[in-house]
Design a protein around this motif. Structure first.
Motif, PDB file in Angstrom:
ATOM      1  N   ARG A  71      13.274  -6.559  47.821  1.00  0.00           N
ATOM      2  CA  ARG A  71      13.927  -5.897  46.706  1.00  0.00           C
ATOM      3  C   ARG A  71      15.028  -6.806  46.200  1.00  0.00           C
ATOM      4  NH1 ARG A  71      13.234  -0.826  44.725  1.00  0.00           N
ATOM      5  NH2 ARG A  71      11.932   0.300  46.182  1.00  0.00           N
ATOM      6  N   CYS A  72      15.058  -7.018  44.899  1.00  0.00           N
ATOM      7  CA  CYS A  72      16.110  -7.834  44.293  1.00  0.00           C
ATOM      8  C   CYS A  72      17.443  -7.104  44.474  1.00  0.00           C
ATOM      9  CB  CYS A  72      15.807  -8.057  42.818  1.00  0.00           C
ATOM     10  SG  CYS A  72      17.151  -8.888  41.957  1.00  0.00           S
ATOM     11  N   LYS A  73      18.475  -7.854  44.999  1.00  0.00           N
ATOM     12  CA  LYS A  73      19.772  -7.205  45.247  1.00  0.00           C
ATOM     13  C   LYS A  73      20.512  -6.930  43.945  1.00  0.00           C
ATOM     14  CE  LYS A  73      20.539  -8.706  49.958  1.00  0.00           C
ATOM     15  NZ  LYS A  73      19.429  -9.653  50.146  1.00  0.00           N
ATOM     16  N   ASN A  74      20.118  -7.631  42.924  1.00  0.00           N
ATOM     17  CA  ASN A  74      20.794  -7.505  41.632  1.00  0.00           C
ATOM     18  C   ASN A  74      20.297  -6.291  40.833  1.00  0.00           C
ATOM     19  OD1 ASN A  74      22.634  -8.378  39.731  1.00  0.00           O
ATOM     20  ND2 ASN A  74      21.118  -9.629  38.676  1.00  0.00           N
ATOM     21  N   CYS A  75      18.960  -6.176  40.691  1.00  0.00           N
ATOM     22  CA  CYS A  75      18.427  -5.124  39.805  1.00  0.00           C
ATOM     23  C   CYS A  75      17.502  -4.146  40.541  1.00  0.00           C
ATOM     24  CB  CYS A  75      17.674  -5.756  38.638  1.00  0.00           C
ATOM     25  SG  CYS A  75      16.155  -6.574  39.139  1.00  0.00           S
ATOM     26  N   ASN A  76      17.335  -4.320  41.849  1.00  0.00           N
ATOM     27  CA  ASN A  76      16.544  -3.403  42.670  1.00  0.00           C
ATOM     28  C   ASN A  76      15.040  -3.463  42.387  1.00  0.00           C
ATOM     29  OD1 ASN A  76      16.999  -1.840  44.878  1.00  0.00           O
ATOM     30  ND2 ASN A  76      16.879   0.089  43.760  1.00  0.00           N
ATOM     31  N   GLN A  77      14.591  -4.491  41.662  1.00  0.00           N
ATOM     32  CA  GLN A  77      13.165  -4.670  41.370  1.00  0.00           C
ATOM     33  C   GLN A  77      12.426  -5.048  42.667  1.00  0.00           C
ATOM     34  OE1 GLN A  77      11.210  -4.682  38.492  1.00  0.00           O
ATOM     35  NE2 GLN A  77       9.456  -5.438  39.633  1.00  0.00           N
ATOM     36  N   LYS A  78      11.248  -4.441  42.878  1.00  0.00           N
ATOM     37  CA  LYS A  78      10.416  -4.805  44.027  1.00  0.00           C
ATOM     38  C   LYS A  78       9.686  -6.105  43.724  1.00  0.00           C
ATOM     39  CE  LYS A  78       8.895  -0.610  46.395  1.00  0.00           C
ATOM     40  NZ  LYS A  78       7.744   0.299  46.468  1.00  0.00           N
ATOM     41  N   ARG A  84      12.559 -16.008  42.978  1.00  0.00           N
ATOM     42  CA  ARG A  84      13.230 -15.679  41.714  1.00  0.00           C
ATOM     43  C   ARG A  84      12.740 -14.312  41.245  1.00  0.00           C
ATOM     44  NH1 ARG A  84      15.535 -17.948  37.032  1.00  0.00           N
ATOM     45  NH2 ARG A  84      15.708 -19.970  38.024  1.00  0.00           N
ATOM     46  N   CYS A  85      13.675 -13.426  40.948  1.00  0.00           N
ATOM     47  CA  CYS A  85      13.316 -12.098  40.452  1.00  0.00           C
ATOM     48  C   CYS A  85      12.738 -12.224  39.044  1.00  0.00           C
ATOM     49  CB  CYS A  85      14.557 -11.208  40.436  1.00  0.00           C
ATOM     50  SG  CYS A  85      14.277  -9.652  39.592  1.00  0.00           S
ATOM     51  N   PRO A  86      11.537 -11.705  38.830  1.00  0.00           N
ATOM     52  CA  PRO A  86      10.910 -11.841  37.510  1.00  0.00           C
ATOM     53  C   PRO A  86      11.593 -10.993  36.435  1.00  0.00           C
ATOM     54  CG  PRO A  86       9.543 -10.511  38.958  1.00  0.00           C
ATOM     55  CD  PRO A  86      10.689 -11.004  39.792  1.00  0.00           C
ATOM     56  N   LYS A  87      12.409 -10.017  36.879  1.00  0.00           N
ATOM     57  CA  LYS A  87      13.009  -9.104  35.912  1.00  0.00           C
ATOM     58  C   LYS A  87      14.350  -9.621  35.402  1.00  0.00           C
ATOM     59  CE  LYS A  87      13.870  -4.139  35.506  1.00  0.00           C
ATOM     60  NZ  LYS A  87      14.067  -2.946  36.358  1.00  0.00           N
ATOM     61  N   CYS A  88      15.232 -10.051  36.358  1.00  0.00           N
ATOM     62  CA  CYS A  88      16.575 -10.446  35.946  1.00  0.00           C
ATOM     63  C   CYS A  88      16.864 -11.925  36.192  1.00  0.00           C
ATOM     64  CB  CYS A  88      17.622  -9.586  36.650  1.00  0.00           C
ATOM     65  SG  CYS A  88      17.743  -9.925  38.407  1.00  0.00           S
ATOM     66  N   GLY A  89      15.964 -12.641  36.872  1.00  0.00           N
ATOM     67  CA  GLY A  89      16.153 -14.074  37.087  1.00  0.00           C
ATOM     68  C   GLY A  89      17.049 -14.418  38.259  1.00  0.00           C
ATOM     69  N   ASN A  90      17.562 -13.427  38.978  1.00  0.00           N
ATOM     70  CA  ASN A  90      18.373 -13.653  40.172  1.00  0.00           C
ATOM     71  C   ASN A  90      17.539 -14.382  41.229  1.00  0.00           C
ATOM     72  OD1 ASN A  90      20.408 -13.331  42.156  1.00  0.00           O
ATOM     73  ND2 ASN A  90      19.424 -11.450  42.864  1.00  0.00           N
ATOM     74  N   THR A  91      18.102 -15.359  41.929  1.00  0.00           N
ATOM     75  CA  THR A  91      17.345 -16.055  42.977  1.00  0.00           C
ATOM     76  C   THR A  91      17.988 -15.817  44.337  1.00  0.00           C
ATOM     77  OG1 THR A  91      18.606 -18.074  42.643  1.00  0.00           O
ATOM     78  CG2 THR A  91      16.522 -17.884  41.442  1.00  0.00           C
TER      79      THR A  91
HETATM   80 ZN   LIG Z   1      16.340  -8.700  39.784  1.00  0.00          ZN
END
Ligand SMILES: [Zn+2]
Length: 128
Positions: free
Chosen positions: A95-102, A116-123
């Motif tokens: 789970r992305c810690k930034n936007c909670n995307q799975k 890399r999170c595909p939704k917000c780009g957080n790595t």
């Molecule tokens: Zn994210």
């Protein structure tokens, strides 16, 4: 004797006409019933024998059912869930810690990988 079996099979076919018959879900139910029976054999706990009976009754009910669309739908749901279960050992879910995307990442035998999170780009770095 041959004639007897022929007539018996014709009778059976007539009986099964318009009924749902067997599918993957029914096979899974029967395997589940066998597993419960084996557990009952080793553990001797009546709950397993009870569960096995319920599962078999449900499988027979599905086989003889005339509500074919409903049974088909049940089987499709089962296949969807089973497909996900089969994929589980091949992937990690993070789970992305930034936007909670799975995020689903294929396993790589313990390598450190930047994800890399595909939704917000957080790595972030994980061992997968
Ligand atoms: Zn994210």
């Amino acid at each position: 004797m041959r004639n007897f079996f022929y007539r018996l099979s014709a009778k059976f076919n007539r009986f099964m006409a318009g009924r749902y018959g067997s599918d993957q879900l029914n096979m899974a139910l029967l395997i589940t019933a066998i597993v419960f029976d084996i557990l009952n054999l080793f553990i001797g706990y009546y709950v397993f024998s009870f569960l096995s009976t319920i599962v078999i009754v449900f499988a027979v009910f599905r086989m003889l059912s005339r509500n074919i669309p409903r049974r088909y739908e049940e089987n499709q749901k089962f296949l969807k869930i089973w497909g996900r279960i089969k994929m589980l050992p091949k992937f990690h879910i993070y789970r992305c810690k930034n936007c909670n995307q799975k995020i689903r990442v294929p396993r790589k035998g313990g390598k450190r990988v930047e994800i890399r999170c595909p939704k917000c780009g957080n790595t972030f770095i994980k061992r997968i």
